[in-house]
Design an enzyme around this catalytic site. Structure first.
Site, short mmCIF file in Angstrom:
data_model
loop_
_atom_site.label_atom_id
_atom_site.label_comp_id
_atom_site.label_asym_id
_atom_site.label_seq_id
_atom_site.Cartn_x
_atom_site.Cartn_y
_atom_site.Cartn_z
N ASP A 53 5.75 -38.63 -31.90
CA ASP A 53 6.26 -39.63 -32.63
C ASP A 53 6.17 -40.78 -31.21
O ASP A 53 6.36 -40.84 -30.39
CB ASP A 53 8.19 -39.59 -32.88
CG ASP A 53 9.44 -40.60 -32.82
OD1 ASP A 53 8.50 -41.18 -32.85
OD2 ASP A 53 9.70 -39.86 -32.37
N ASP A 256 4.65 -46.08 -36.14
CA ASP A 256 5.26 -45.64 -35.97
C ASP A 256 4.89 -43.30 -36.82
O ASP A 256 5.13 -43.49 -37.71
CB ASP A 256 6.59 -45.85 -36.75
CG ASP A 256 8.35 -44.66 -36.16
OD1 ASP A 256 7.96 -43.36 -35.16
OD2 ASP A 256 9.64 -45.03 -36.99
#
Length: 429
Positions: A53, A256
C-alpha cells in the site's frame, strides 16, 4: 556505472545505500483485488503476507495482544512481547501521530504508543506500535535484519470476519517517517526509493532502493504536495479519450497501490462514461454484472481483455508539471473481464464512496508498468515494462525498451514486436 543511473561502488558493503531489495509479489486485480508480498518478521523469523500500500505509511500485522477483533488470516497471529513495545515518547510515535493528524500526548515516559488508522474503504486498525526484526535479502545476496517499528493491530474493521483474509496485514510504503521505506533509509540499508511492477497476469515485483531504476528511460514528474494525506501525487492532469480532451477541469491525481481499481471524481467519471458509451460498437450491449457497476457483453463471452480491447480507445492523463509527461491508459489498463465473460469498466465514481475531488490511479491502471516513487529526488516515474519476471542486477537493462524483451512472446501482451518499437519508444527526447 551505467550512464542512466547514479554511479555506485562495486561493493555494496562499502556503500550500504547502493544496495536494493527485490520482493516477489502475489495476487492480481481480478478476482483477488490486491497485490501482496511475503515478509519474514520476528526472531525466529516467521512469514506474513502484507498488502502492498503506497497510499498509507504504517505497516501493521493483525496480532494477538490479545486480539479484540481480528479476521481469519493466512498465518498464526503475530505475538508481541512487552520488551518490543515502542514508548509513547519515541520520535516514531510522535511522527506517526503527526501523520494521522491526532493530538499526541504522553502521560508517562513508560506509556505505550497506541494508534488508530482509517482507510478510504472505511476499514480501520487499532493497535500498539512495536519493534521487531525484518529479515531481508539484498540484491548483493547479503541478509539484513533491521529492527523496525510497525503496528500490532488487535482491533480491526476489515471485510468479512468469517472468510480467511488474503493477508496478515498492510505494508505501508508512503513517504512518512514511520513508513518501512523511510526506516530502511534511516538504517542506511537502501535509498528512500520504492517501485513496483504489477503484472496483468498476476504477481510481479516490488523493490526498495534505486539500483533497478531506468532513470533516463522513464517518464518523470516532480512529486506534488497532495491535499490528501501522505499520498504520492504526480500533480494535476488533463484527461483525454481517443486523442481528444474530455473537457474536464484538471484532476488532482494520486497513485495508490492499495486500491484495486481507479477512481475518478464525479465530473471526469461522467465525461468518460459518456464518451465510452458514445463510441462503442453495436455488438456490445450493456449488462448487469455483480463484479462492477458498468459492464458490457459481446456476442459470446469474452475470455480475456485481449478479446475486447479493440472495441475501446486509450485514455491519456497529461500531467501539467512534467515535460511531455503522459500516462497512457490502454483499454487493458481500465477494463477487466469477469468470470461471467463480460467486460467491465475498472474506473469507478469516487464521489459515490466519499472520495470527493480525489482521483486515485489504482492497480488496474498501473499494471505492466514499472512505477517508481523516488523520495530522494522528489519525483515519480513510470515506464512500460514486463512485470512477469523478477529482475536481478544482471537483467535490469531489460527495462530499457519497455515491453520489448525478446524472451517474452508478444502474445502475452497482445502486441506485435514491430508495434513495440513504435508504441513504447524510450523517452530520450
Amino acid at each position: 556505472a551505467r550512464a542512466d543511473r547514479p554511479a555506485r561502488t562495486a561493493h555494496a558493503d562499502d556503500d550500504p545505500e547502493a544496495s536494493s531489495a527485490v520482493f516477489q509479489l502475489y495476487g492480481n486485480v481480478y478476482p483477488h483485488g490486491l497485490y501482496y508480498v511475503a515478509m519474514s518478521i520476528g526472531n525466529p523469523a516467521k512469514p506474513y503476507f502484507l498488502d502492498v500500500d503506497t497510499g498509507s505509511d504504517l505497516t501493521w500485522l493483525q496480532c494477538d495482544a490479545p486480539c479484540v477483533s481480528c479476521s481469519k488470516v493466512p498465518h498464526p497471529l503475530y505475538r508481541p512481547t512487552k520488551n518490543k513495545l515502542v514508548p509513547c515518547v519515541d520520535q516514531l510515535c510522535t511522527s506517526l501521530h503527526g501523520g494521522l493528524s491526532k493530538n499526541h500526548k504522553c502521560d508517562s515516559p513508560k506509556q505505550q504508543c497506541d494508534y488508530e488508522v482509517k482507510y478510504a474503504d472505511q476499514g480501520s486498525s487499532l493497535g500498539v506500535l512495536v519493534n521487531d526484526s525484518f529479515a531481508v535479502r539484498l540484491a548483493n545476496a547479503s541478509v539484513v535484519r533491521p529492527s523496525l517499528a510497525f503496528g500490532c493491530g488487535y482491533d480491526q474493521e476489515v471485510g468479512s470476519s468469517t472468510e480467511v483474509a488474503p493477508t496478515d496485514g498492510v505494508l505501508g510504503l508512503g513517504s512518512g517517517s514511520i513508513s518501512l521505506l523511510s526506516q530502511f533509509k534511516q538504517h542506511g540499508i537502501t535509498k528512500n526509493v520504492v517501485g513496483h511492477c504489477l503484472s496483468m497476469r498476476g504477481g510481479g515485483f516490488l523493490f526498495f532502493g534505486d539500483n533497478l531504476v531506468p532513470y533516463s528511460r522513464a517518464t518523470w514528474v516532480p512529486m506534488a504536495r497532495s491535499a490528501f494525506r501522505n499520498y504520492y501525487s504526480p500533480g494535476s492532469a488533463s484527461l483525454y479519450f481517443g486523442g481528444r480532451s474530455l473537457g474536464v477541469r484538471p484532476m488532482e491525481v494520486v497513485l495508490d497501490s492499495g486500491s484495486s481499481f481507479t477512481y475518478f471524481s464525479a465530473q471526469p467519471y461522467q465525461a468518460l462514461v459518456t464518451a465510452l458509451k458514445g463510441d462503442l460498437s453495436k455488438t456490445l450491449k450493456e449488462v448487469s454484472d455483480p463484479s462492477l457497476p458498468l459492464c458490457w457483453k459481446g456476442k459470446k463471452p469474452f475470455k480475456s481483455v485481449l478479446d475486447v480491447k479493440k472495441e475501446f480507445k486509450s485514455l491519456v492523463l497529461n500531467f501539467a508539471n512534467g515535460k511531455k509527461a503522459l500516462m497512457e491508459i490502454p483499454p487493458e489498463n481500465y477494463l477487466i473481464v469477469t468470470k461471467y465473460g463480460n467486460a467491465c469498466l475498472g474506473i469507478l465514481n469516487g464521489s459515490e464512496i466519499g472520495l470527493k475531488d480525489l482521483n486515485i490511479v489504482g492497480d488496474i491502471t498501473m499494471q505492466d508498468q514499472m512505477v517508481i516513487y523516488d523520495n530522494e529526488r522528489g519525483q515519480i516515474g513510470w515506464i512500460r515494462a514486463p512485470c512477469d519476471r523478477i529482475p536481478n542486477e544482471n537483467t535490469i537493462h531489460g527495462f530499457e525498451e519497455g515491453y520489448c524483451w525478446p524472451q517474452f512472446p508478444s502474445s502475452i501482451f497482445g502486441i506485435q514486436n514491430e508495434e513495440c518499437a513504435v508504441n513504447y519508444r524510450s523517452n530520450k527526447e
